[in-house]
Design a protein around this motif. Structure first.
Motif, PDB file in Angstrom:
ATOM      1  N   UNK A 122       0.832  -1.206   0.000  1.00 40.40           N
ATOM      2  CA  UNK A 122       0.000   0.000   0.000  1.00 40.40           C
ATOM      3  C   UNK A 122       0.865   1.254   0.000  1.00 40.40           C
ATOM      4  N   UNK A 123       1.929   1.243   0.786  1.00 38.54           N
ATOM      5  CA  UNK A 123       2.822   2.403   0.837  1.00 38.54           C
ATOM      6  C   UNK A 123       3.513   2.619  -0.505  1.00 38.54           C
ATOM      7  N   UNK A 124       3.961   1.525  -1.118  1.00 36.90           N
ATOM      8  CA  UNK A 124       4.638   1.629  -2.409  1.00 36.90           C
ATOM      9  C   UNK A 124       3.685   2.035  -3.530  1.00 36.90           C
ATOM     10  N   UNK A 125       2.409   1.672  -3.394  1.00 40.30           N
ATOM     11  CA  UNK A 125       1.472   1.886  -4.483  1.00 40.30           C
ATOM     12  C   UNK A 125       0.654   3.153  -4.403  1.00 40.30           C
ATOM     13  N   UNK A 126       0.697   3.852  -3.274  1.00 38.90           N
ATOM     14  CA  UNK A 126      -0.144   5.032  -3.118  1.00 38.90           C
ATOM     15  C   UNK A 126       0.709   6.249  -2.778  1.00 38.90           C
ATOM     16  N   UNK A 127       0.861   7.177  -3.707  1.00 37.65           N
ATOM     17  CA  UNK A 127       1.681   8.361  -3.421  1.00 37.65           C
ATOM     18  C   UNK A 127       1.077   9.267  -2.358  1.00 37.65           C
ATOM     19  N   UNK A 128      -0.206   9.071  -2.040  1.00 37.43           N
ATOM     20  CA  UNK A 128      -0.842   9.888  -1.007  1.00 37.43           C
ATOM     21  C   UNK A 128      -0.488   9.420   0.401  1.00 37.43           C
ATOM     22  N   UNK A 129       0.083   8.218   0.524  1.00 39.26           N
ATOM     23  CA  UNK A 129       0.438   7.687   1.842  1.00 39.26           C
ATOM     24  C   UNK A 129       1.739   8.313   2.315  1.00 39.26           C
ATOM     25  N   UNK A 173      -1.229   4.229   7.033  1.00 35.20           N
ATOM     26  CA  UNK A 173      -1.952   3.152   6.349  1.00 35.20           C
ATOM     27  C   UNK A 173      -2.649   2.252   7.355  1.00 35.20           C
ATOM     28  N   UNK A 174      -1.945   1.865   8.409  1.00 34.71           N
ATOM     29  CA  UNK A 174      -2.545   0.993   9.423  1.00 34.71           C
ATOM     30  C   UNK A 174      -3.675   1.687  10.178  1.00 34.71           C
ATOM     31  N   UNK A 175      -3.558   2.980  10.374  1.00 33.90           N
ATOM     32  CA  UNK A 175      -4.576   3.717  11.108  1.00 33.90           C
ATOM     33  C   UNK A 175      -5.821   4.003  10.275  1.00 33.90           C
ATOM     34  N   UNK A 231      -7.612  -2.716   6.435  1.00 39.18           N
ATOM     35  CA  UNK A 231      -8.524  -3.267   7.442  1.00 39.18           C
ATOM     36  C   UNK A 231      -9.244  -4.503   6.900  1.00 39.18           C
ATOM     37  N   UNK A 232      -9.747  -4.409   5.672  1.00 36.78           N
ATOM     38  CA  UNK A 232     -10.473  -5.529   5.073  1.00 36.78           C
ATOM     39  C   UNK A 232      -9.562  -6.727   4.847  1.00 36.78           C
ATOM     40  N   UNK A 233      -8.347  -6.485   4.406  1.00 39.46           N
ATOM     41  CA  UNK A 233      -7.417  -7.588   4.142  1.00 39.46           C
ATOM     42  C   UNK A 233      -6.977  -8.243   5.444  1.00 39.46           C
ATOM     43  N   UNK A 234      -6.755  -7.437   6.490  1.00 38.08           N
ATOM     44  CA  UNK A 234      -6.391  -7.999   7.792  1.00 38.08           C
ATOM     45  C   UNK A 234      -7.473  -8.960   8.289  1.00 38.08           C
ATOM     46  N   UNK A 235      -8.723  -8.501   8.260  1.00 39.05           N
ATOM     47  CA  UNK A 235      -9.810  -9.356   8.729  1.00 39.05           C
ATOM     48  C   UNK A 235      -9.937 -10.581   7.826  1.00 39.05           C
ATOM     49  N   UNK A 236      -9.754 -10.382   6.520  1.00 33.69           N
ATOM     50  CA  UNK A 236      -9.848 -11.540   5.613  1.00 33.69           C
ATOM     51  C   UNK A 236      -8.797 -12.597   5.938  1.00 33.69           C
ATOM     52  N   UNK A 291      -0.719  -7.713  -1.167  1.00 36.02           N
ATOM     53  CA  UNK A 291      -2.023  -7.437  -1.772  1.00 36.02           C
ATOM     54  C   UNK A 291      -2.485  -6.048  -1.356  1.00 36.02           C
ATOM     55  N   UNK A 292      -2.922  -5.257  -2.323  1.00 38.19           N
ATOM     56  CA  UNK A 292      -3.317  -3.871  -2.049  1.00 38.19           C
ATOM     57  C   UNK A 292      -4.651  -3.573  -2.711  1.00 38.19           C
ATOM     58  N   UNK A 293      -5.616  -3.120  -1.905  1.00 40.84           N
ATOM     59  CA  UNK A 293      -6.886  -2.623  -2.419  1.00 40.84           C
ATOM     60  C   UNK A 293      -6.891  -1.120  -2.191  1.00 40.84           C
ATOM     61  N   UNK A 294      -6.839  -0.345  -3.277  1.00 40.68           N
ATOM     62  CA  UNK A 294      -6.780   1.109  -3.173  1.00 40.68           C
ATOM     63  C   UNK A 294      -8.197   1.683  -3.190  1.00 40.68           C
TER      64      UNK A 294
END
Length: 293
Positions: free
Chosen positions: A122-129, A135-137, A143-148, A188-191
């Motif tokens: 997620x950090x590598x794929x999103x320049x807004x991060x 990201x964790x907050x 959040x969805x991937x963690x629960x999955x 895995x990253x869901x943007x």
């Protein structure tokens, strides 16, 4: 008022007494999240003097709660077997709640390592991060991937009910719908995430990115000679490593395979396989400009 209560009790299903508690399962998930990434949600005291003590307390509480909810789920399914679609299909574990709880908790260090790769993706794929902490907050995709990943381990252990309770809770919280049966690789990253749907028999490789509104779904639902849905077959697509699927694309069907390194453009609907390193787009519609009346 007593007549209303009596009527409700008369028409109630006695088997619900053995169902797992939805609130209890959600409490388990919240404790698991705190155990895997301490300090990001509820627990604030993470200094070295008290960190281990608090983690141990959470783990002990988890062990008790999880064993209870797994026990309830197993008892209910075994008592309700005649009402299930396929009572003898091997989807329910014959092991004890204590055994299942111990094996599930033993996977937490491995899950934490995989989740760290998701955060990095997620950090590598999103320049807004700005930071991994942000990201964790804040990121619903994480959040969805963690629960999955938690739900998938319970699904793999053939624990009934709990995986779906977790996945539907995450769905309500994030707008991302991932069936616990879906197999998802690391990084895995869901943007953005809103409206993403990932079906039960999806297989997703490493380094895959999905954007909002993506559907990895079934093309059709085959039925047997009696008209009943055939369950347990592969109905959803396979995405190989390093695939990117852009917003509002739909990839459908159990035989559909998206080859490694491919990119599927916004708004595309696919029901057939594409080879590796393929870019799939639809022709852009033409813009028309006219003077307003």
């Amino acid at each position: 008022m007593e007549d209303i209560v009596s009527a409700l009790l008369e028409n109630s299903d006695n088997n619900t007494a053995m169902l797992p508690s939805v609130d209890g399962v959600i409490a388990v998930a919240q404790d698991l999240r705190e155990l895997i990434f301490p300090g990001y949600r509820r627990m604030r005291n993470v200094n070295t003097l008290h960190h281990g003590r608090e983690q141990s307390a959470i783990l002990q509480r988890l062990q008790t709660r999880l064993r209870l909810e797994i026990g309830r789920a197993l008892t209910h399914v075994r008592q309700s077997a005649p009402r299930l679609h396929h009572p003898d299909d091997g989807r329910t574990s014959d092991r004890t709640p204590a055994e299942l709880t111990t094996e599930f908790l033993s996977t937490l260090p491995m899950l934490r390592q995989i989740l760290k790769t998701d955060v990095q993706a997620a950090f590598n794929g999103d320049p807004a991060a700005s930071t991994a902490d942000e990201i964790l907050l804040c990121y619903p995709g994480i959040e969805a991937v963690l629960v999955h990943r938690l739900a998938h381990q319970l699904y793999r252990l053939k624990v009934p009910y709990l995986p779906r309770i977790l996945s539907e809770w995450a769905h309500r919280e994030t707008g991302i719908d991932i069936h616990p049966g879906a197999k998802i690789g690391e990084r895995f990253f869901i943007d953005h995430g809103t409206g993403v749907v990932i079906g039960e028999t999806c297989e997703i490789g490493s380094g895959v990115t999905l954007y909002q509104g993506v559907t990895l779904g079934a093309w059709s639902f085959p039925r047997d000679e009696q008209g009943n849905l055939i369950r347990g077959t592969k109905r959803h697509p396979t995405l190989e490593n390093d695939v990117t699927v852009f917003s509002n694309a739909s990839i459908l069907g159990g035989t559909t395979v998206i080859g490694s390194g491919s990119r599927v453009g916004s708004g595309v609907t696919l029901s057939r396989s594409v080879p590796a390193n393929t870019i799939v787009t639809i022709e852009k519609p033409q813009l028309r400009f006219r003077e307003a009346a």
